[in-house]
Enzyme design. Sequence first.
Site, short mmCIF file in Angstrom:
data_model
loop_
_atom_site.label_atom_id
_atom_site.label_comp_id
_atom_site.label_asym_id
_atom_site.label_seq_id
_atom_site.Cartn_x
_atom_site.Cartn_y
_atom_site.Cartn_z
N ASP A 10 -12.62 -16.10 -9.81
CA ASP A 10 -12.04 -17.42 -10.11
C ASP A 10 -10.66 -17.23 -10.77
O ASP A 10 -10.48 -16.34 -11.58
CB ASP A 10 -12.98 -18.19 -11.05
CG ASP A 10 -12.61 -19.67 -11.14
OD1 ASP A 10 -11.90 -20.18 -10.26
OD2 ASP A 10 -13.05 -20.32 -12.11
N SER A 62 -13.29 -15.64 -18.54
CA SER A 62 -14.71 -15.76 -18.24
C SER A 62 -15.45 -14.78 -19.13
O SER A 62 -15.26 -14.79 -20.34
CB SER A 62 -14.94 -15.51 -16.74
OG SER A 62 -16.28 -15.78 -16.39
N HIS A 77 -15.19 -19.99 -18.83
CA HIS A 77 -16.49 -20.24 -18.21
C HIS A 77 -17.58 -20.25 -19.27
O HIS A 77 -17.66 -19.35 -20.10
CB HIS A 77 -16.82 -19.14 -17.19
CG HIS A 77 -16.00 -19.21 -15.96
ND1 HIS A 77 -15.90 -18.16 -15.08
CD2 HIS A 77 -15.23 -20.19 -15.42
CE1 HIS A 77 -15.11 -18.50 -14.06
NE2 HIS A 77 -14.69 -19.72 -14.26
#
Length: 193
Positions: A134, A14, A41
């Site tokens: 996540d 991310s 992401h």
Amino acid sequence: MSDPQYDAIVIGSSAGGLRVLLELLAFIPSSYPIPIIIVQHLLDGNDSMLAEFLDEKSAISVKEAADKEPIMKGFAYIAPPGYHLLIEENHSLSLSMDPRVNFSRPSIDVLFDSAAYVYEERCIGIVLTGASGDGSQGLNKIKLNGGLTLVQDPVTAEFSTMPKAAIQATAVDHIMTIDEMGHYLLSIVGGAS
């Protein structure tokens, strides 16, 4: 390179991920025998040039994942912005517009859950830098299904939240710097480490 004991490597990153993906993929030769599937992401609505950028900088071919595309060795696949990326039982990729998971689409957990189910002990899950949780539950699922789990050392991560969440959720096999991880991924296929 010898026949690998793993069928897929799934990677989640991310915030700060672009730099570490570049560093990690720099270790991977074009002939690498395990396909790599990546969720990074991205902001929605971005016409992502990420796959193109990584492809130019890496020996292995990097491409944006397409729906129903068969997974092939010698490739790294990137989830397109705004779509969950899943692995189907026939070892093809599928894209989904299902609701966000952990505020994200693509979600790392969604990819990891499907990989854990399809590949079981023949899967490697990797969590890199990021500012969310996540990937932690999905990595745990990979571990519970017998797969191998690697996490970037939070001390070396630009954003340590995601690696720390993964370490808390899972009895991870290895906590490594990107350099150590790159050498390790080569060593498991009989490449120079």
